[in-house]
Design a protein around this motif. Structure first.
Motif, PDB file in Angstrom:
ATOM      1  N   GLU A 271       9.290   2.140  -6.208  1.00  0.00           N
ATOM      2  CA  GLU A 271      10.176   2.635  -5.168  1.00  0.00           C
ATOM      3  C   GLU A 271       9.652   2.296  -3.777  1.00  0.00           C
ATOM      4  O   GLU A 271      10.232   2.720  -2.784  1.00  0.00           O
ATOM      5  N   THR A 272       8.564   1.577  -3.717  1.00  0.00           N
ATOM      6  CA  THR A 272       7.924   1.277  -2.433  1.00  0.00           C
ATOM      7  C   THR A 272       8.172  -0.170  -2.036  1.00  0.00           C
ATOM      8  O   THR A 272       7.712  -1.089  -2.725  1.00  0.00           O
ATOM      9  N   PRO A 273       8.898  -0.391  -0.941  1.00  0.00           N
ATOM     10  CA  PRO A 273       9.101  -1.773  -0.462  1.00  0.00           C
ATOM     11  C   PRO A 273       7.777  -2.375  -0.002  1.00  0.00           C
ATOM     12  O   PRO A 273       6.908  -1.689   0.528  1.00  0.00           O
ATOM     13  N   ARG A 274       7.658  -3.680  -0.209  1.00  0.00           N
ATOM     14  CA  ARG A 274       6.445  -4.399   0.197  1.00  0.00           C
ATOM     15  C   ARG A 274       6.826  -5.538   1.129  1.00  0.00           C
ATOM     16  O   ARG A 274       7.661  -6.373   0.780  1.00  0.00           O
ATOM     17  N   PRO A 275       6.242  -5.588   2.299  1.00  0.00           N
ATOM     18  CA  PRO A 275       6.573  -6.678   3.234  1.00  0.00           C
ATOM     19  C   PRO A 275       5.965  -8.003   2.779  1.00  0.00           C
ATOM     20  O   PRO A 275       4.882  -8.031   2.185  1.00  0.00           O
ATOM     21  N   VAL A 276       6.653  -9.070   3.038  1.00  0.00           N
ATOM     22  CA  VAL A 276       6.143 -10.411   2.742  1.00  0.00           C
ATOM     23  C   VAL A 276       6.341 -11.287   3.976  1.00  0.00           C
ATOM     24  O   VAL A 276       7.323 -11.137   4.706  1.00  0.00           O
ATOM     25  N   ARG A 277       5.400 -12.154   4.205  1.00  0.00           N
ATOM     26  CA  ARG A 277       5.461 -13.078   5.344  1.00  0.00           C
ATOM     27  C   ARG A 277       5.364 -14.493   4.780  1.00  0.00           C
ATOM     28  O   ARG A 277       4.315 -14.915   4.301  1.00  0.00           O
ATOM     29  N   LEU A 278       6.479 -15.193   4.811  1.00  0.00           N
ATOM     30  CA  LEU A 278       6.505 -16.528   4.204  1.00  0.00           C
ATOM     31  C   LEU A 278       7.618 -17.370   4.793  1.00  0.00           C
ATOM     32  O   LEU A 278       8.504 -16.869   5.490  1.00  0.00           O
ATOM     33  N   ARG A 279       7.554 -18.652   4.499  1.00  0.00           N
ATOM     34  CA  ARG A 279       8.643 -19.575   4.803  1.00  0.00           C
ATOM     35  C   ARG A 279       9.472 -19.719   3.534  1.00  0.00           C
ATOM     36  O   ARG A 279       8.936 -20.053   2.472  1.00  0.00           O
ATOM     37  N   LEU A 280      10.760 -19.485   3.642  1.00  0.00           N
ATOM     38  CA  LEU A 280      11.648 -19.578   2.477  1.00  0.00           C
ATOM     39  C   LEU A 280      12.446 -20.871   2.548  1.00  0.00           C
ATOM     40  O   LEU A 280      13.171 -21.116   3.519  1.00  0.00           O
TER      41      LEU A 280
END
Length: 469
Positions: A271-280
């Motif tokens: 239930e916990t969102p996790r941030p991601v830092r990437l180029r999609l």
């Protein structure tokens, strides 16, 4: 990359002199366009790719050669080809003046043809070296995608896109090289050692795709015996390549939209969102705009991923890349085997250029890999490129050894020995010319004869370079 064959624009109005020089230049391995007037030369330079050298007579019927040169300098500026003038004794002073104005060299009539060839070789070598040095100063990425103008243009954009864009859409037919471009984009970025993760959305059933993208916690579903990170998290800090996004279902598109929009993911069972830092980087062979109009693709997701759009043309629209890709593939295969790269005969190269390649780059690579498996020679010929199982392949079913295949009975109608020897000499000279790419000087040295002797034998046997036939 710059071609290694020198392109010469010959401007000579005398039909005998022009034909003689044109034939000799071609036999020496140069590409030649012969113009009989200054006007024709100017029109040729306007519509054709640049020439490395212009060989021009001073006396022309419509405009003197020195005036032609001056006008080309005005209109073409630095694109004016290096120019060698042919002049009579009375025009030497004019030719010297042209040298001061930028002409490359001159030769006076009557001249030794071999000396002229040596002058041309030196000038062409200098010009080709200059062009190659200029090209080497371009972005390193410009040599990684191809030689065609669309791919070179795309390569020059990659560093800027990699630096600023976080979402990129790559489109093109199947096998066109979408993942190849995505990897080049990643390597052009500020951190090429960061993760690059690729996943084919069409290869996974929808029941597994969500867990593959976003990951899952232990016990999230039957068989989830441990927690697993999805590809979004695996690519954190790098690049995530989602191939065939156009085949994704509408419910899955809705889940992807939130990840693209908020750059957060929630693993299955969490239930916990996790941030991601990437180029999609998203890719598809489909026309997403048409899919949106049909209701098969979400319009909001389309606009979210279509921030920067890179379209890869099919291979049939960028034939300049075919031989470049072929040689790259052969080099890669050789490196994998720890051997020297295979070479292609002119006939094999022509066959590659003429094939429509419906499977694009993937088909080309598979064709060459198959050829290196089934061919034992260091040189690949046109029949080697065919599928051995194809009954139209000239070498299909030919399982005999070379000795067995050559051991044929001499027919009663065999030609006289003299004719047979002449035919064998012609075949041997042609083979040597093809091996040395129709370079007269190198071929003559290989055969142990003079260039003049080789030229005479070529005339006697009717041997001409492929582009001159």
């Amino acid at each position: 990359m710059t071609d290694t064959v020198c392109r010469i624009l010959l401007v000579e109005d005398d039909p005998i002199m022009g034909e003689s020089l044109n034939d000799r230049f071609q036999l020496e391995g140069f590409e030649v366009v012969w113009c009989a007037s200054a006007g024709e030369a100017r029109a040729t330079l306007e519509r054709q790719p640049r020439f490395q050298l212009m060989v021009s007579d001073i006396r022309l019927p419509d405009l003197p050669g020195d005036v032609l040169f001056a006008r080309l300098q005005e209109t073409l500026a630095q694109d004016t080809p290096r120019t060698l003038f042919i002049t009579g004794y009375g025009s030497v002073e004019s030719a010297v003046d042209l040298l001061k104005r930028g002409a490359a060299d001159y030769i006076t009539k009557p001249f030794d043809l071999d000396h002229l060839i040596d002058q041309i070789r030196d000038l062409c070598a200098e010009e080709l070296a200059r062009l190659q040095a200029a090209e080497s100063m371009e972005s390193a990425a410009s040599s990684t995608l191809g030689r065609s103008q669309p791919m070179r243009h795309m390569a020059t954009m990659l560093p800027r896109v990699a630096e600023r864009a976080t979402t990129v859409l790559v489109t093109g037919e199947s096998g066109a090289g979408k993942e190849f471009v995505a990897r080049a984009l990643h390597e052009a970025g500020p951190d090429p050692d960061s993760p690059f993760v690729a996943v084919n959305c069409a290869a996974l059933p929808e029941s597994l795709l969500e867990a593959e993208l976003f990951g899952h916690e232990k016990g999230a579903f039957t068989g989830a015996t441990r927690a697993r990170r999805g590809v979004f998290e695996q690519a954190d800090g790098g690049t995530l390549f989602l191939d065939e996004i156009g085949d994704m279902s509408l419910p899955m598109q809705a889940k992807l939209l939130r990840a693209v929009q908020e750059r957060t993911i929630t693993p299955l069972g969490s239930e916990t969102p996790r941030p991601v830092r990437l180029r999609l980087v998203c890719a598809t062979h489909r026309n997403l705009r048409e899919n949106v109009d049909r209701g098969d693709f979400r319009e909001d997701l389309y606009y979210r991923i279509n921030v920067v759009h890179l379209r890869i043309p099919p291979l049939r629209e960028r034939r300049e890349d075919i031989l470049w890709l072929a040689h790259q593939t052969l080099a890669d295969l050789a490196a994998r085997e720890g051997a020297a790269p295979r070479r292609l005969t002119p006939a094999a190269e022509q066959a590659l250029l003429e094939h429509p390649w419906p499977g694009n780059v993937r088909e080309l690579r598979h064709c060459l890999e198959r050829a290196t498996i089934f061919s034992a020679g260091a040189v690949l010929d046109e029949p080697d490129l065919c599928d051995p199982a194809d009954p139209q392949n000239p070498r299909a079913g030919n399982a005999g050894t070379p000795e067995e295949n050559a051991a044929e009975t001499v027919p009663a109608s065999a030609p006289p020995l003299a004719d047979y020897l002449q035919a064998q000499e012609a075949a041997y000279i042609r083979q040597a010319l093809e091996h040395h790419e129709w370079q007269i000087a190198r071929t003559a040295q290989h055969l142990g004869i003079s260039r003049k002797n080789l030229w005479e034998k070529m005339r006697r046997h009717g041997l001409q370079p492929p582009h001159a036939e």
